[in-house]
Design a protein around this motif. Sequence first.
Motif, PDB file in Angstrom:
ATOM      1  N   MET A 105       0.840  -1.166   0.000  1.00  0.00           N
ATOM      2  CA  MET A 105       0.000   0.000   0.000  1.00  0.00           C
ATOM      3  C   MET A 105       0.895   1.242   0.000  1.00  0.00           C
ATOM      4  O   MET A 105       1.824   1.352   0.783  1.00  0.00           O
ATOM      5  CB  MET A 105      -0.875  -0.014   1.228  1.00  0.00           C
ATOM      6  N   PRO A 106       0.565   2.137  -0.864  1.00  0.00           N
ATOM      7  CA  PRO A 106       1.436   3.289  -1.009  1.00  0.00           C
ATOM      8  C   PRO A 106       1.386   4.232   0.191  1.00  0.00           C
ATOM      9  O   PRO A 106       2.372   4.899   0.496  1.00  0.00           O
ATOM     10  CB  PRO A 106       0.923   3.984  -2.259  1.00  0.00           C
ATOM     11  N   GLN A 107       0.245   4.300   0.918  1.00  0.00           N
ATOM     12  CA  GLN A 107       0.165   5.206   2.047  1.00  0.00           C
ATOM     13  C   GLN A 107       1.133   4.778   3.149  1.00  0.00           C
ATOM     14  O   GLN A 107       1.779   5.608   3.772  1.00  0.00           O
ATOM     15  CB  GLN A 107      -1.261   5.260   2.617  1.00  0.00           C
ATOM     16  N   ILE A 108       1.215   3.468   3.397  1.00  0.00           N
ATOM     17  CA  ILE A 108       2.086   2.961   4.448  1.00  0.00           C
ATOM     18  C   ILE A 108       3.543   3.084   4.009  1.00  0.00           C
ATOM     19  O   ILE A 108       4.398   3.411   4.818  1.00  0.00           O
ATOM     20  CB  ILE A 108       1.719   1.509   4.790  1.00  0.00           C
ATOM     21  N   ALA A 109       3.801   2.875   2.751  1.00  0.00           N
ATOM     22  CA  ALA A 109       5.162   2.991   2.238  1.00  0.00           C
ATOM     23  C   ALA A 109       5.641   4.416   2.378  1.00  0.00           C
ATOM     24  O   ALA A 109       6.817   4.664   2.652  1.00  0.00           O
ATOM     25  CB  ALA A 109       5.220   2.546   0.790  1.00  0.00           C
ATOM     26  N   GLN A 110       4.798   5.403   2.199  1.00  0.00           N
ATOM     27  CA  GLN A 110       5.174   6.796   2.335  1.00  0.00           C
ATOM     28  C   GLN A 110       5.566   7.116   3.759  1.00  0.00           C
ATOM     29  O   GLN A 110       6.460   7.932   4.002  1.00  0.00           O
ATOM     30  CB  GLN A 110       4.031   7.710   1.921  1.00  0.00           C
ATOM     31  N   LEU A 111       4.902   6.502   4.719  1.00  0.00           N
ATOM     32  CA  LEU A 111       5.191   6.795   6.121  1.00  0.00           C
ATOM     33  C   LEU A 111       6.577   6.306   6.514  1.00  0.00           C
ATOM     34  O   LEU A 111       7.277   6.975   7.272  1.00  0.00           O
ATOM     35  CB  LEU A 111       4.141   6.145   7.033  1.00  0.00           C
ATOM     36  N   THR A 112       6.935   5.186   6.035  1.00  0.00           N
ATOM     37  CA  THR A 112       8.216   4.626   6.440  1.00  0.00           C
ATOM     38  C   THR A 112       9.367   5.166   5.611  1.00  0.00           C
ATOM     39  O   THR A 112      10.501   5.226   6.066  1.00  0.00           O
ATOM     40  CB  THR A 112       8.186   3.098   6.314  1.00  0.00           C
ATOM     41  N   ALA A 113       9.158   5.620   4.392  1.00  0.00           N
ATOM     42  CA  ALA A 113      10.240   6.031   3.511  1.00  0.00           C
ATOM     43  C   ALA A 113      10.695   7.444   3.786  1.00  0.00           C
ATOM     44  O   ALA A 113      11.882   7.729   3.761  1.00  0.00           O
ATOM     45  CB  ALA A 113       9.806   5.896   2.059  1.00  0.00           C
ATOM     46  N   ASP A 114       9.791   8.325   4.070  1.00  0.00           N
ATOM     47  CA  ASP A 114      10.201   9.720   4.137  1.00  0.00           C
ATOM     48  C   ASP A 114       9.539  10.366   5.343  1.00  0.00           C
ATOM     49  O   ASP A 114       8.338  10.276   5.535  1.00  0.00           O
ATOM     50  CB  ASP A 114       9.745  10.398   2.846  1.00  0.00           C
ATOM     51  N   ASN A 115      10.320  11.096   6.140  1.00  0.00           N
ATOM     52  CA  ASN A 115       9.780  11.741   7.323  1.00  0.00           C
ATOM     53  C   ASN A 115       8.973  12.983   6.982  1.00  0.00           C
ATOM     54  O   ASN A 115       8.157  13.430   7.777  1.00  0.00           O
ATOM     55  CB  ASN A 115      10.922  12.154   8.252  1.00  0.00           C
ATOM     56  N   TRP A 116       9.212  13.561   5.802  1.00  0.00           N
ATOM     57  CA  TRP A 116       8.491  14.750   5.432  1.00  0.00           C
ATOM     58  C   TRP A 116       7.006  14.469   5.282  1.00  0.00           C
ATOM     59  O   TRP A 116       6.166  15.237   5.724  1.00  0.00           O
ATOM     60  CB  TRP A 116       9.077  15.305   4.116  1.00  0.00           C
ATOM     61  N   TYR A 117       6.669  13.317   4.699  1.00  0.00           N
ATOM     62  CA  TYR A 117       5.257  12.948   4.561  1.00  0.00           C
ATOM     63  C   TYR A 117       4.640  12.655   5.933  1.00  0.00           C
ATOM     64  O   TYR A 117       3.482  12.981   6.163  1.00  0.00           O
ATOM     65  CB  TYR A 117       5.090  11.712   3.658  1.00  0.00           C
ATOM     66  N   LEU A 118       5.441  12.092   6.776  1.00  0.00           N
ATOM     67  CA  LEU A 118       4.946  11.763   8.119  1.00  0.00           C
ATOM     68  C   LEU A 118       4.626  13.046   8.876  1.00  0.00           C
ATOM     69  O   LEU A 118       3.573  13.161   9.496  1.00  0.00           O
ATOM     70  CB  LEU A 118       5.970  10.923   8.875  1.00  0.00           C
ATOM     71  N   ALA A 119       5.484  14.004   8.810  1.00  0.00           N
ATOM     72  CA  ALA A 119       5.251  15.263   9.513  1.00  0.00           C
ATOM     73  C   ALA A 119       4.042  15.976   8.912  1.00  0.00           C
ATOM     74  O   ALA A 119       3.233  16.561   9.636  1.00  0.00           O
ATOM     75  CB  ALA A 119       6.493  16.143   9.430  1.00  0.00           C
ATOM     76  N   SER A 120       3.895  15.925   7.589  1.00  0.00           N
ATOM     77  CA  SER A 120       2.759  16.563   6.936  1.00  0.00           C
ATOM     78  C   SER A 120       1.446  15.908   7.375  1.00  0.00           C
ATOM     79  O   SER A 120       0.463  16.581   7.669  1.00  0.00           O
ATOM     80  CB  SER A 120       2.944  16.468   5.418  1.00  0.00           C
ATOM     81  N   GLN A 121       1.437  14.606   7.432  1.00  0.00           N
ATOM     82  CA  GLN A 121       0.221  13.899   7.840  1.00  0.00           C
ATOM     83  C   GLN A 121      -0.091  14.143   9.321  1.00  0.00           C
ATOM     84  O   GLN A 121      -1.264  14.309   9.702  1.00  0.00           O
ATOM     85  CB  GLN A 121       0.351  12.408   7.540  1.00  0.00           C
ATOM     86  N   LEU A 122       0.943  14.196  10.134  1.00  0.00           N
ATOM     87  CA  LEU A 122       0.713  14.481  11.552  1.00  0.00           C
ATOM     88  C   LEU A 122       0.174  15.905  11.717  1.00  0.00           C
ATOM     89  O   LEU A 122      -0.703  16.168  12.553  1.00  0.00           O
ATOM     90  CB  LEU A 122       2.001  14.305  12.361  1.00  0.00           C
ATOM     91  N   PHE A 123       0.707  16.871  10.928  1.00  0.00           N
ATOM     92  CA  PHE A 123       0.211  18.238  10.994  1.00  0.00           C
ATOM     93  C   PHE A 123      -1.273  18.295  10.651  1.00  0.00           C
ATOM     94  O   PHE A 123      -2.069  18.919  11.348  1.00  0.00           O
ATOM     95  CB  PHE A 123       1.036  19.130  10.041  1.00  0.00           C
ATOM     96  N   TRP A 124      -1.626  17.675   9.548  1.00  0.00           N
ATOM     97  CA  TRP A 124      -3.034  17.710   9.128  1.00  0.00           C
ATOM     98  C   TRP A 124      -3.930  16.931  10.104  1.00  0.00           C
ATOM     99  O   TRP A 124      -5.085  17.310  10.314  1.00  0.00           O
ATOM    100  CB  TRP A 124      -3.187  17.196   7.689  1.00  0.00           C
ATOM    101  N   LEU A 125      -3.350  15.899  10.693  1.00  0.00           N
ATOM    102  CA  LEU A 125      -4.128  15.172  11.725  1.00  0.00           C
ATOM    103  C   LEU A 125      -4.436  16.107  12.887  1.00  0.00           C
ATOM    104  O   LEU A 125      -5.566  16.158  13.384  1.00  0.00           O
ATOM    105  CB  LEU A 125      -3.356  13.940  12.201  1.00  0.00           C
TER     106      LEU A 125
END
Length: 166
Positions: free
Chosen positions: A1-21
């Motif tokens: 799944m691409p959403q889970i792969a994004q979380l583990t590959a790059d911290n920038w996406y993780l921070a963006s998703q946490l911000f929007w959360l």
Amino acid sequence: MPQIAQLTADNWYLASQLFWLLVVFAGIYLVIGRGMLPKIEATVDARDRKVADDLAAAKAAHAAADGLEESYRQQSDASRVAAQKAVAEAKDKAAKDAEKRLAKVDAELGDKLAAAEADVAAARKSAMAEIESVAAEAAGDLVAKLSGVKVGAADAKAAVKAVLHG
């Protein structure tokens, strides 16, 4: 799944998703916590006040009903006492009327009895007088038949009176 792969590959996406959360949760908090919750609490408080007022009104109505019931009982008891008094007075009046009528009838019967006794006494006296005269005649006739001696009516009456009354 691409959403889970994004979380583990790059911290920038993780921070963006946490911000929007956090932004979404803050929005939900602001809309629900600050906008809807006070309205719900006001509605619940109004309902609680309404329930408390209704309970107070019900208690007041219950107390009023108890007062009316007690008043009814007192009126019923007073009416019952008055009715019993009226019945007792009617019984007393009827008893007195019955006593008066009984006394009147008793007096009438006493008068009739006295008249009847007087009639009987008169009839007895008349019968005794007749018996004496018949007995005197019969005695005179018997003496004449048996002994051949004629007895006077006055002597025969005197002898019968002596035997009957003596």
